[in-house]
Structures are given as C-alpha cells and as structure tokens.
Write a protein that holds these residues in place. Structure first.
Motif, PDB file in Angstrom:
ATOM      1  N   LEU A  20       6.435   2.137  -6.498  1.00  0.00           N
ATOM      2  CA  LEU A  20       7.802   1.618  -6.484  1.00  0.00           C
ATOM      3  C   LEU A  20       7.988   0.446  -5.529  1.00  0.00           C
ATOM      4  O   LEU A  20       8.961  -0.300  -5.644  1.00  0.00           O
ATOM      5  N   GLY A  21       7.069   0.302  -4.559  1.00  0.00           N
ATOM      6  CA  GLY A  21       7.214  -0.770  -3.582  1.00  0.00           C
ATOM      7  C   GLY A  21       8.299  -0.492  -2.557  1.00  0.00           C
ATOM      8  O   GLY A  21       8.757  -1.406  -1.874  1.00  0.00           O
ATOM      9  N   ILE A  22       8.707   0.775  -2.441  1.00  0.00           N
ATOM     10  CA  ILE A  22       9.718   1.161  -1.457  1.00  0.00           C
ATOM     11  C   ILE A  22       9.006   1.640  -0.199  1.00  0.00           C
ATOM     12  O   ILE A  22       8.237   2.595  -0.234  1.00  0.00           O
ATOM     13  N   ASP A  23       9.253   0.959   0.907  1.00  0.00           N
ATOM     14  CA  ASP A  23       8.552   1.244   2.163  1.00  0.00           C
ATOM     15  C   ASP A  23       9.304   2.306   2.958  1.00  0.00           C
ATOM     16  O   ASP A  23      10.526   2.225   3.127  1.00  0.00           O
ATOM     17  N   TYR A  24       8.573   3.290   3.457  1.00  0.00           N
ATOM     18  CA  TYR A  24       9.190   4.332   4.279  1.00  0.00           C
ATOM     19  C   TYR A  24       9.735   3.773   5.595  1.00  0.00           C
ATOM     20  O   TYR A  24      10.462   4.480   6.312  1.00  0.00           O
ATOM     21  N   LYS A  25       9.398   2.549   5.918  1.00  0.00           N
ATOM     22  CA  LYS A  25       9.931   1.926   7.138  1.00  0.00           C
ATOM     23  C   LYS A  25      11.447   1.755   7.064  1.00  0.00           C
ATOM     24  O   LYS A  25      12.098   1.494   8.091  1.00  0.00           O
ATOM     25  N   GLU A  26      12.007   1.861   5.881  1.00  0.00           N
ATOM     26  CA  GLU A  26      13.471   1.800   5.739  1.00  0.00           C
ATOM     27  C   GLU A  26      14.140   2.927   6.504  1.00  0.00           C
ATOM     28  O   GLU A  26      15.333   2.848   6.812  1.00  0.00           O
ATOM     29  N   TRP A  27      13.362   3.989   6.795  1.00  0.00           N
ATOM     30  CA  TRP A  27      13.925   5.145   7.491  1.00  0.00           C
ATOM     31  C   TRP A  27      13.119   5.390   8.780  1.00  0.00           C
ATOM     32  O   TRP A  27      12.049   6.023   8.768  1.00  0.00           O
ATOM     33  N   PRO A  28      13.607   4.887   9.912  1.00  0.00           N
ATOM     34  CA  PRO A  28      12.889   5.008  11.193  1.00  0.00           C
ATOM     35  C   PRO A  28      12.557   6.450  11.554  1.00  0.00           C
ATOM     36  O   PRO A  28      11.568   6.715  12.251  1.00  0.00           O
ATOM     37  N   GLU A  29      13.373   7.393  11.088  1.00  0.00           N
ATOM     38  CA  GLU A  29      13.146   8.801  11.442  1.00  0.00           C
ATOM     39  C   GLU A  29      11.907   9.380  10.762  1.00  0.00           C
ATOM     40  O   GLU A  29      11.502  10.509  11.068  1.00  0.00           O
ATOM     41  N   LEU A  30      11.273   8.623   9.872  1.00  0.00           N
ATOM     42  CA  LEU A  30      10.080   9.109   9.165  1.00  0.00           C
ATOM     43  C   LEU A  30       8.782   8.559   9.763  1.00  0.00           C
ATOM     44  O   LEU A  30       7.782   8.416   9.081  1.00  0.00           O
ATOM     45  N   GLU A  31       8.796   8.302  11.059  1.00  0.00           N
ATOM     46  CA  GLU A  31       7.626   7.722  11.728  1.00  0.00           C
ATOM     47  C   GLU A  31       6.394   8.619  11.614  1.00  0.00           C
ATOM     48  O   GLU A  31       5.284   8.146  11.369  1.00  0.00           O
ATOM     49  N   GLN A  32       6.551   9.930  11.798  1.00  0.00           N
ATOM     50  CA  GLN A  32       5.397  10.840  11.714  1.00  0.00           C
ATOM     51  C   GLN A  32       4.807  10.851  10.307  1.00  0.00           C
ATOM     52  O   GLN A  32       3.588  10.930  10.139  1.00  0.00           O
ATOM     53  N   LEU A  33       5.659  10.759   9.307  1.00  0.00           N
ATOM     54  CA  LEU A  33       5.171  10.693   7.934  1.00  0.00           C
ATOM     55  C   LEU A  33       4.359   9.427   7.712  1.00  0.00           C
ATOM     56  O   LEU A  33       3.269   9.465   7.119  1.00  0.00           O
ATOM     57  N   ARG A  34       4.829   8.300   8.209  1.00  0.00           N
ATOM     58  CA  ARG A  34       4.102   7.031   8.035  1.00  0.00           C
ATOM     59  C   ARG A  34       2.739   7.088   8.719  1.00  0.00           C
ATOM     60  O   ARG A  34       1.736   6.591   8.192  1.00  0.00           O
ATOM     61  N   GLN A  35       2.706   7.691   9.895  1.00  0.00           N
ATOM     62  CA  GLN A  35       1.431   7.811  10.613  1.00  0.00           C
ATOM     63  C   GLN A  35       0.456   8.688   9.833  1.00  0.00           C
ATOM     64  O   GLN A  35      -0.741   8.393   9.761  1.00  0.00           O
ATOM     65  N   TRP A  36       0.968   9.775   9.263  1.00  0.00           N
ATOM     66  CA  TRP A  36       0.124  10.656   8.444  1.00  0.00           C
ATOM     67  C   TRP A  36      -0.404   9.913   7.221  1.00  0.00           C
ATOM     68  O   TRP A  36      -1.595  10.016   6.887  1.00  0.00           O
ATOM     69  N   LEU A  37       0.446   9.152   6.556  1.00  0.00           N
ATOM     70  CA  LEU A  37       0.009   8.364   5.397  1.00  0.00           C
ATOM     71  C   LEU A  37      -1.077   7.377   5.792  1.00  0.00           C
ATOM     72  O   LEU A  37      -2.051   7.181   5.055  1.00  0.00           O
ATOM     73  N   ASP A  38      -0.933   6.756   6.944  1.00  0.00           N
ATOM     74  CA  ASP A  38      -1.944   5.798   7.424  1.00  0.00           C
ATOM     75  C   ASP A  38      -3.278   6.498   7.675  1.00  0.00           C
ATOM     76  O   ASP A  38      -4.347   5.968   7.340  1.00  0.00           O
ATOM     77  N   ARG A  39      -3.220   7.692   8.274  1.00  0.00           N
ATOM     78  CA  ARG A  39      -4.459   8.437   8.525  1.00  0.00           C
ATOM     79  C   ARG A  39      -5.132   8.827   7.204  1.00  0.00           C
ATOM     80  O   ARG A  39      -6.355   8.743   7.063  1.00  0.00           O
ATOM     81  N   MET A  40      -4.344   9.269   6.254  1.00  0.00           N
ATOM     82  CA  MET A  40      -4.895   9.668   4.957  1.00  0.00           C
ATOM     83  C   MET A  40      -5.528   8.481   4.232  1.00  0.00           C
ATOM     84  O   MET A  40      -6.573   8.620   3.575  1.00  0.00           O
ATOM     85  N   ALA A  41      -4.911   7.322   4.344  1.00  0.00           N
ATOM     86  CA  ALA A  41      -5.409   6.125   3.646  1.00  0.00           C
ATOM     87  C   ALA A  41      -6.755   5.654   4.195  1.00  0.00           C
ATOM     88  O   ALA A  41      -7.446   4.862   3.542  1.00  0.00           O
ATOM     89  N   LYS A  42      -7.127   6.145   5.368  1.00  0.00           N
ATOM     90  CA  LYS A  42      -8.409   5.770   5.969  1.00  0.00           C
ATOM     91  C   LYS A  42      -9.537   6.736   5.609  1.00  0.00           C
ATOM     92  O   LYS A  42     -10.694   6.513   5.988  1.00  0.00           O
ATOM     93  N   LEU A  43      -9.218   7.795   4.885  1.00  0.00           N
ATOM     94  CA  LEU A  43     -10.255   8.757   4.498  1.00  0.00           C
ATOM     95  C   LEU A  43     -11.185   8.139   3.448  1.00  0.00           C
ATOM     96  O   LEU A  43     -10.774   7.256   2.689  1.00  0.00           O
TER      97      LEU A  43
END
Length: 312
Positions: A268-291
């Motif tokens: 969808l091209g919708i970035d979770y950065k639109e919601w600052p309260e989802l910082e832990q989710l973004r970090q988890w997504l970043d870790r998963m993307a490095k697997l």
C-alpha cells in the motif's frame, strides 16, 4: 526427485544432497536432477571416506522431496517458504494460484480437503506421503520433524523451552483474529480491486480500488488499531519487551506475523511512521527484514506494491 536415507549402525551414511544449495534456494525449486549432487560419507570410528553416489544406492530406501504448494502472493505461504529457506531445507515449489481457482479443483481438494494454501506433501520418515495444509500446522510439523528447536522448542526439553513453546502457541492461536485482519480487511479488498482492474478477478470478488478520502481514513484507522494491538500484546506488554515476539531470537511466531504487517508499506505504500506510538513495531519490522532470505521470499509483494500504487 528422490534422496537417500539409511539407518545408523556401526557406519553412518551422511548425505550432501544439494551441493549448490544457496543457488537452488534462490530459485525456490529444483527443475533438473543434474543440478543435485549426492555424496555419501562412510564414517567409522577412525576414518571418513567419500564414496561415489552409486555405492550402496540399490540397498537404500528412497524418500520424496518435500513439495510446497502455493503462491508467493499469499502471506501464509511466504511464512512457510521463509522457514524452509532459512533452514536450507530443499523443497519443490508447485504453483497454486487462488485467483485462478487452482485450489478449488477436484484434484487439489482430493489431496487437501481444506482447499487452502499453503499445503505440503512430505514423507515424515516412514516412506508414506503425508499431506498437510494451514501455515501454522505446517511450520509446527516441520520444526518437530527436523528438530528446529530454535524456531519452535521441543516440549520434552527444559521448563524454559516448554514456556517458550506455549508462548509461541499463544500467538499462533491469536493470529487469525488479530494480525491476519490486515489481510482480510485491508489488503484483500484492495488487491481484489486491483485484479479486477487488470481483468483477472475470481468469481465472487467484487471490490474496487477506491480513492475516496473517507475510505482512506477508514483504512488507516484499521491499520493503526490492528498494528497497535499487535505491538502492545506481543512486543511490549506486562511480561516486558523483547526483540521478537517470544524472546530475543525469531521463531515461527515472527515468521507467521511478519507478512501480514509488512505488506502495509510493501504493497500500500503506507508508512507506519505516520503513527509515532508504533516505534517498537517499526523496530521489529526492521529486525525481521534483516533475516536471511527476506528479499527472496518477498519479491512478489514488492511487485504487487508497484502495480497497486500505479493504479491509485
């Protein structure tokens, strides 16, 4: 395609079945038996000798390679394929496209009565073909069979492993009524509309692509609420916080959850950065993307994203 196996006696026969394993995994399938190199190590208490393939071949039972049915556009299929690739477990990929009704054919339903993807055919070790569908059931089966205790601990080990296994089961049991909503309420309607626009819509799918601001606001509200529940139930909660859903290393719970959540920015091209309260989710997504094998498994998602966004 077959591989060889034998019982353990005074000598051990260890097989290097796939010499070009990294290359073959990138293709997701093995189309030519000539690409497979099988060596037999004859190991004694003091020596190890490489024997030609033909030695002992006639006396060894044969086992069929695992077959994985599905489509890389399917989130649960990507979870299973990712596990297999991370564990360097060879498999034969058999394309089943739900948009074309491949999973509703008589032959497919005869093998897999549930009629869903992903599905597998495998030999658990007794020479008999075993058919199984549903991503979570498949991943649990594969981990138990292959002793992939890092991804799904054995229940016969320590109390710590038993607790970890139970927490993984907790997420798996919750998945379809939580994280999976990202697909059912957000992605599937949009993609159905996309394929309708492309003239490739399955019977019964009537959604259309919408550019309405009100629809977009409703869509983003569903995304935010679903992501928030996931973060606060499984990444940061009364048990504390961790890098992954259960502890500091990824398990099948993470592989199951990631495709549904990651497809929001991917497609969808919708970035979770639109919601600052989802910082832990973004970090988890970043870790998963490095697997390992992340990009390989999610190539189709990236292509769908480019196609989807070009139509908006």
């Amino acid at each position: 395609m077959v591989c060889k196996a034998t019982s353990v006696e005074h000598k051990f026969y260890v097989y290097i079945r796939y010499f070009y394993l990294p290359v073959l995994h990138k293709r997701s399938t093995i189309a030519n038996q000539e690409e497979v190199v099988l060596c037999i190590f004859c190991v004694t208490s003091t020596t190890a000798t490489i024997l030609p393939k033909q030695h002992h071949e006639s006396s060894l039972p044969t086992y069929a390679m695992l077959k994985l049915y599905g489509h890389y556009g399917s989130q649960p299929f990507r979870s299973v394929a990712w596990l297999l690739k991370m564990k360097k477990e060879p498999f034969e990929f058999i394309s089943i496209n739900p948009m074309k009704g491949d999973n509703r054919t008589k032959d497919y339903r005869a093998k897999f009565p549930i009629g869903l993807i992903p599905a597998i055919e495998d030999d658990p070790g007794d020479g008999k073909t075993f058919a199984l569908s549903e991503a979570s059931a498949i991943m649990i089966y594969l981990c138990d069979k292959n002793k992939w205790n890092d991804m799904y601990p054995s229940s016969i080990n320590s109390p710590s492993d038993i607790r970890q296994r139970a927490l993984i089961n907790e997420y798996i049991s919750h998945h379809n009524e939580s994280t999976r909503l990202m697909t059912r309420k957000v992605i599937r309607p949009g993609l159905s509309g996309l394929f309708a626009a492309e003239g490739n819509l399955s019977p019964g799918m009537t959604h259309s692509l919408s550019k309405s601001p009100a629809d977009l606001m409703k869509l983003k509200s569903t995304i935010r609420d679903t992501a928030k529940r996931f973060q606060h139930k499984f990444l940061v909660n009364s048990r504390g916080s961790s890098d992954f859903i259960v502890g500091d290393t990824p398990t099948i719970a993470d592989l199951l959850a990631y495709p549904d959540l990651a497809q929001i920015p991917q497609i969808l091209g919708i970035d979770y950065k639109e919601w600052p309260e989802l910082e832990q989710l973004r970090q988890w997504l970043d870790r998963m993307a490095k697997l390992p094998y992340h990009d390989d498994v999610h190539q189709t998602t990236t292509k769908l994203g480019k196609l989807y966004q070009s139509k908006l």
